[in-house]
Design an enzyme around this catalytic site. Sequence first.
Site, PDB file in Angstrom:
ATOM      1  N   ASP A  71       0.787  -1.233   0.000  1.00 55.97           N
ATOM      2  CA  ASP A  71       0.000   0.000   0.000  1.00 55.97           C
ATOM      3  C   ASP A  71       0.829   1.298   0.000  1.00 55.97           C
ATOM      4  OD1 ASP A  71      -1.800   2.040   0.475  1.00 55.97           O
ATOM      5  OD2 ASP A  71      -2.793   1.087   2.161  1.00 55.97           O
ATOM      6  N   ASP A  90      -6.363   1.196  -3.060  1.00 57.33           N
ATOM      7  CA  ASP A  90      -5.136   1.952  -2.785  1.00 57.33           C
ATOM      8  C   ASP A  90      -4.874   2.953  -3.916  1.00 57.33           C
ATOM      9  OD1 ASP A  90      -4.875   0.442  -0.503  1.00 57.33           O
ATOM     10  OD2 ASP A  90      -3.411  -0.954  -1.375  1.00 57.33           O
ATOM     11  N   ASN A 136      -8.956 -16.575   7.699  1.00 53.96           N
ATOM     12  CA  ASN A 136      -9.309 -15.730   8.842  1.00 53.96           C
ATOM     13  C   ASN A 136      -8.352 -14.558   8.970  1.00 53.96           C
ATOM     14  OD1 ASN A 136     -11.436 -17.333   9.751  1.00 53.96           O
ATOM     15  ND2 ASN A 136     -10.000 -18.756  10.731  1.00 53.96           N
ATOM     16  N   VAL A 196       0.236 -15.886   4.400  1.00 52.34           N
ATOM     17  CA  VAL A 196       0.492 -15.145   5.633  1.00 52.34           C
ATOM     18  C   VAL A 196       0.589 -16.148   6.780  1.00 52.34           C
ATOM     19  CG1 VAL A 196      -0.201 -13.258   7.142  1.00 52.34           C
ATOM     20  CG2 VAL A 196      -0.854 -13.201   4.720  1.00 52.34           C
ATOM     21  N   CYS A 450     -24.185 -45.215 -11.355  1.00 54.32           N
ATOM     22  CA  CYS A 450     -23.735 -45.197  -9.955  1.00 54.32           C
ATOM     23  C   CYS A 450     -22.951 -46.448  -9.608  1.00 54.32           C
ATOM     24  CB  CYS A 450     -24.928 -45.056  -9.012  1.00 54.32           C
ATOM     25  SG  CYS A 450     -25.969 -43.635  -9.417  1.00 54.32           S
TER      26      CYS A 450
END
Length: 537
Positions: A71, A90, A136, A196, A450
Amino acid sequence: MAVDYSLYLVTGRELLPPGKDFYETLDQALQGGVTVVQIREKTTDTGEFLEICQKSKSICDRYNVPLFVNDRVDIALAVGATGVHLGQTDMPISVARKLLPPNTIVGASCNNVGEVRKALTDGADYIGIGAVWATNTKALDKPLVGVRNVGAMLELLDGTSVQAVAIGGIKAHNLLRTMYGSVSRTGHPLNGVAVVSEIMASENPKDAAARLSNTLQTFRSGSAIPLALSFGTNVSTVDKITEQVASLMKHMKEVNPLVHQITNNVAIAQSANITISIGASPIMATTAAEMSDLARVCDGLLVNIGTLTHDAYAGMLEAGMMDISNIVRSLLKAEFWSGRSMNTNRKPIVFDPVGVGATEFRKRTVNELLNTWQTTVIKGNAGELAALSGSTEVESRGVDSVGAGFKDPVTFVRDLARRERKTDYVSDGKSVAILNNGHQYLGQITASGCITGSCVAAYCALASRIERSERREESKLVDGDVFVGAISGILVLNIAAEIAATRGNVEGPGTFFPALLDELARLTPEKVVQRVNIHLA
Ligand code: 3NM
Ligand code: MG
């Protein structure tokens, strides 16, 4: 400076385990094989952000690894960063370019094809595609991309030098799926992945980075395959395939693989019976809560979405996750310690997207499943495979495929297998085996598709069991060959059908089914060798 985007670490100091030092973590991550670092600080004051970047840069310099700044163009300028990474809200790329020295790398976050087009027009050097999986680490204000949708974004980069990484929820256990599943129709791969938490939140960032780095090498070498199953098969001739099918058949009853089947209400009893007849054992459980226990004891999983309910879907998601994480974890561990031949605990997932074209709910669900785990084999009729790959060439009515099928099924199936990295009816992305056995009565009973899935799952389960046992030599199988497993399942059913249909007491589809069970139970490898009708394309 040429940047290697393979393993792109985005920092997140807030994720460090208690007591861990940021700079030490960064240093260890670099030792583990991180190839580019982006310093990302969302709430830090300018003075502190600057200091973090300066210190980080001197660490990265020691490893000759470029540093990017998230940024903040001013901070990138102040520390002489190799690049900046700009989000959609940004500073515009053109403005940043004017401020930065020439040759500064500028990257852009992209969530959809529209944003990729814009990044190209604006002159980005690379794009970060995300979020690919749920995460998260960052509050997401846009839909998940999903691994199956990355390819369409990569395709737009064809003919440019713009690089691409995927970001969001990338972990060691889904990295192979991310890489294989992202390759575009035109063959455009990701240049790398950005993570991260997988590194920052790790107690051992060096190992975490090394695990990712190793897996990327594995992907690039093409030597390992999502489940270390099948691809790179040595099968070159029909005779060789036939020999391997016969060998698998000889082992079926004694190995008696346990095949977990989440299938539809129409097919449950037939599939269970057929599974027993061919010499395997079925377990037909659907509840999510029992999946982790089952994944430990079963040899293979069949997921068939024929009568899809929300409960069954929850079970499917869970079952596949369990399997896939077991498989990939063991693969990685072994890969890590002992090179290539570590194929323990691999379990195939056979996926039958019944009637996927019929409703929006099914389409959505199938997409979500394929975005969540890596299947080993996809089995479908022409209409289903067309819907799955977004082709409109063949249509379906309900669960049935209508019309004449594909003009060029060989090419279609090979392309689909290559993109999804699965064995199909039956292709591993290289060879296509065309199987010509069978009888029309199979088309006149319900669930014949199947039960084909059940047979394929049973033989894939058998192949993977044999491959990691002492029977390996004698079985003449190449590494965990699910390509042959899939062929075997189909062949066995179709040849038993041929024999059953011509029995004196069989008058039509009603008398055919019990005769089919009988013939499957007493089918010998010799009969299969005698009747087999395959050719390779
Ligand atoms: N950008 P983790 S997702 C920083 O979608 C970031 O653009 C994303 O963290 C995007 O590897 C994300 O811990 C967080 O899931 C990725
Ligand atoms: Mg930003």
